[in-house]
Design a protein around this motif. Sequence first.
Motif, PDB file in Angstrom:
ATOM      1  N   LYS A  84       0.848  -1.201   0.000  1.00  0.00           N
ATOM      2  CA  LYS A  84       0.000   0.000   0.000  1.00  0.00           C
ATOM      3  C   LYS A  84       0.879   1.245   0.000  1.00  0.00           C
ATOM      4  O   LYS A  84       1.866   1.322   0.724  1.00  0.00           O
ATOM      5  N   ARG A  85       0.464   2.237  -0.778  1.00  0.00           N
ATOM      6  CA  ARG A  85       1.225   3.500  -0.804  1.00  0.00           C
ATOM      7  C   ARG A  85       1.288   4.134   0.572  1.00  0.00           C
ATOM      8  O   ARG A  85       2.307   4.670   0.991  1.00  0.00           O
ATOM      9  N   ALA A 187       0.602 -16.144  -4.755  1.00  0.00           N
ATOM     10  CA  ALA A 187       0.505 -16.240  -6.214  1.00  0.00           C
ATOM     11  C   ALA A 187      -0.025 -17.629  -6.605  1.00  0.00           C
ATOM     12  O   ALA A 187      -0.931 -17.744  -7.438  1.00  0.00           O
ATOM     13  N   ILE A 188       0.501 -18.681  -5.989  1.00  0.00           N
ATOM     14  CA  ILE A 188       0.041 -20.049  -6.300  1.00  0.00           C
ATOM     15  C   ILE A 188      -1.451 -20.170  -5.988  1.00  0.00           C
ATOM     16  O   ILE A 188      -2.233 -20.740  -6.759  1.00  0.00           O
ATOM     17  N   ARG A 263       3.251  -4.588 -18.221  1.00  0.00           N
ATOM     18  CA  ARG A 263       4.008  -3.513 -17.549  1.00  0.00           C
ATOM     19  C   ARG A 263       3.217  -2.204 -17.597  1.00  0.00           C
ATOM     20  O   ARG A 263       3.200  -1.440 -16.623  1.00  0.00           O
ATOM     21  N   ALA A 264       2.539  -1.988 -18.727  1.00  0.00           N
ATOM     22  CA  ALA A 264       1.723  -0.773 -18.833  1.00  0.00           C
ATOM     23  C   ALA A 264       0.593  -0.807 -17.786  1.00  0.00           C
ATOM     24  O   ALA A 264       0.265   0.206 -17.163  1.00  0.00           O
ATOM     25  N   LEU A 265       0.035  -2.022 -17.575  1.00  0.00           N
ATOM     26  CA  LEU A 265      -1.016  -2.154 -16.548  1.00  0.00           C
ATOM     27  C   LEU A 265      -0.453  -1.836 -15.158  1.00  0.00           C
ATOM     28  O   LEU A 265      -1.126  -1.246 -14.315  1.00  0.00           O
ATOM     29  N   GLY A 266       0.810  -2.248 -14.950  1.00  0.00           N
ATOM     30  CA  GLY A 266       1.470  -1.936 -13.678  1.00  0.00           C
ATOM     31  C   GLY A 266       1.593  -0.437 -13.476  1.00  0.00           C
ATOM     32  O   GLY A 266       1.337   0.077 -12.377  1.00  0.00           O
ATOM     33  N   SER A 267       1.953   0.281 -14.532  1.00  0.00           N
ATOM     34  CA  SER A 267       2.068   1.750 -14.422  1.00  0.00           C
ATOM     35  C   SER A 267       0.701   2.352 -14.122  1.00  0.00           C
ATOM     36  O   SER A 267       0.587   3.291 -13.318  1.00  0.00           O
ATOM     37  N   LEU A 268      -0.341   1.769 -14.747  1.00  0.00           N
ATOM     38  CA  LEU A 268      -1.696   2.253 -14.477  1.00  0.00           C
ATOM     39  C   LEU A 268      -2.044   2.014 -13.005  1.00  0.00           C
ATOM     40  O   LEU A 268      -2.612   2.885 -12.324  1.00  0.00           O
ATOM     41  N   PHE A 280      -3.104  -5.080  -3.395  1.00  0.00           N
ATOM     42  CA  PHE A 280      -2.763  -6.012  -4.483  1.00  0.00           C
ATOM     43  C   PHE A 280      -1.556  -5.457  -5.265  1.00  0.00           C
ATOM     44  O   PHE A 280      -1.534  -4.282  -5.623  1.00  0.00           O
ATOM     45  N   PRO A 281      -0.528  -6.298  -5.499  1.00  0.00           N
ATOM     46  CA  PRO A 281       0.719  -5.765  -6.077  1.00  0.00           C
ATOM     47  C   PRO A 281       0.646  -5.464  -7.581  1.00  0.00           C
ATOM     48  O   PRO A 281       1.486  -5.925  -8.349  1.00  0.00           O
ATOM     49  N   LEU A 282      -0.360  -4.699  -8.004  1.00  0.00           N
ATOM     50  CA  LEU A 282      -0.410  -4.264  -9.408  1.00  0.00           C
ATOM     51  C   LEU A 282       0.393  -2.961  -9.504  1.00  0.00           C
ATOM     52  O   LEU A 282      -0.152  -1.858  -9.465  1.00  0.00           O
ATOM     53  N   THR A 283       1.707  -3.123  -9.568  1.00  0.00           N
ATOM     54  CA  THR A 283       2.598  -1.965  -9.654  1.00  0.00           C
ATOM     55  C   THR A 283       3.550  -2.192 -10.823  1.00  0.00           C
ATOM     56  O   THR A 283       3.779  -3.336 -11.243  1.00  0.00           O
TER      57      THR A 283
END
Length: 339
Positions: A84-85, A187-188, A263-268, A280-283
Amino acid sequence: MRVMMTGGTGFAGSHTVRRYLAAGHSVRLLVRDAEKVRRVFDPFEVEIPEADVIVGDITDEDSVMRAMRGCDAVYHGAALVDMKRSMAARVLDTNYRGVELVVGNAARKGLASIVYVSSISVFFEPGCGPLHIDMPIAAGTTAYAKSKSLAEHEVRRMQAEGAAIRISYPTGIVGPEDPGLSDANQAIYIFLSQTGVNTSSGFQIVDVRDLAELHLRLLEQPEGSSRYVAAGPMLSWPETYQVLDKLTGRWTRRFPIPGPLFRALGSLGDRIKSVYDFSFPLTRDAMEFATRWPGCSGEPTTREIGISFREASETYRDTIRWMYEVGHLTSKQVGKIAD
Ligand SMILES: NC(=O)c1ccc[n+]([C@@H]2O[C@H](COP(=O)([O-])OP(=O)(O)OC[C@H]3O[C@@H](n4cnc5c(N)ncnc54)[C@H](OP(=O)(O)O)[C@@H]3O)[C@@H](O)[C@H]2O)c1
């Protein structure tokens, strides 16, 4: 040896506690929650005397020093992992300060053996070649990555001054008997209960039991400092899903997503996190790891100190079976592993 341990109620730490005890060492745990010690160790009929459970925090020098009193070795595995930020400053402070206080005080006391758990990711830069321990330390972009890199600089400085610090560099830690569900195990769990993503590069894990064995070997090294990678074989993402399919007899759902798109989704995700915080680690950072992981080799560790890293299929089989037995996954999700 009498070993003061941090992170003993966590995944790698709890396996290492049990391995140290089985090898005849005694332990003193610095924990945030004494109840959790019972929850984690009772199922294995491992009893830690109350006097050897010190309630405190790795950022509190008083509790660190109390826990260290009378010990001749230290294992420092505690770290705060939170994506979390809003937790960034705390993650950075906890992980760096923890190293300063736990490893730093152990070094100043001249303890005979100090085991520190780093991460192979401290060497990772997007686009770099296969990772090894002689690479420069990367700066890291997330708070967690930065905290491990800063800590790494600090621990290396202490090694250079002569402290008997032995560092392990794990890849993603996977295995059974996880008190929570730490990142790679999670992840598993997600792959089998929801979906996976088929993308570039792959997933490299180390079995938690092999890591605990390495930590025992490091503890018992007669003298000096050392550094060892803890890594099983590197599997591409398609190979990883093939192993899961074979073990479960089911088709693990996976979406093909090209690396650049992921990777673009991570930036989003980074941008969304700046407005709406979630764990959730979408970074971008996590997607760089997921899509551009260059791999590393555990071979020098095997050659030099005889630790062999088991095949991923064995680790996945035991982990999935454990997840089924404790109710994380259903019989449908684990397929023939439930039989
Ligand atoms: N998991 C991976 O894939 C991976 C990969 C590479 C490196 N590592 C490193 O390996 C080590 C262990 O990871 P893990 O996955 O086993 O972690 P984990 O299961 O999350 O355990 C972390 C441990 O640290 C303790 N802790 C956190 N903040 C603390 C504080 N302020 N004071 C005292 N204790 C504190 C936790 O205590 P509670 O039990 O009270 O929560 C827990 O026992 C970490 O240093 C991590 O950076 C992990």
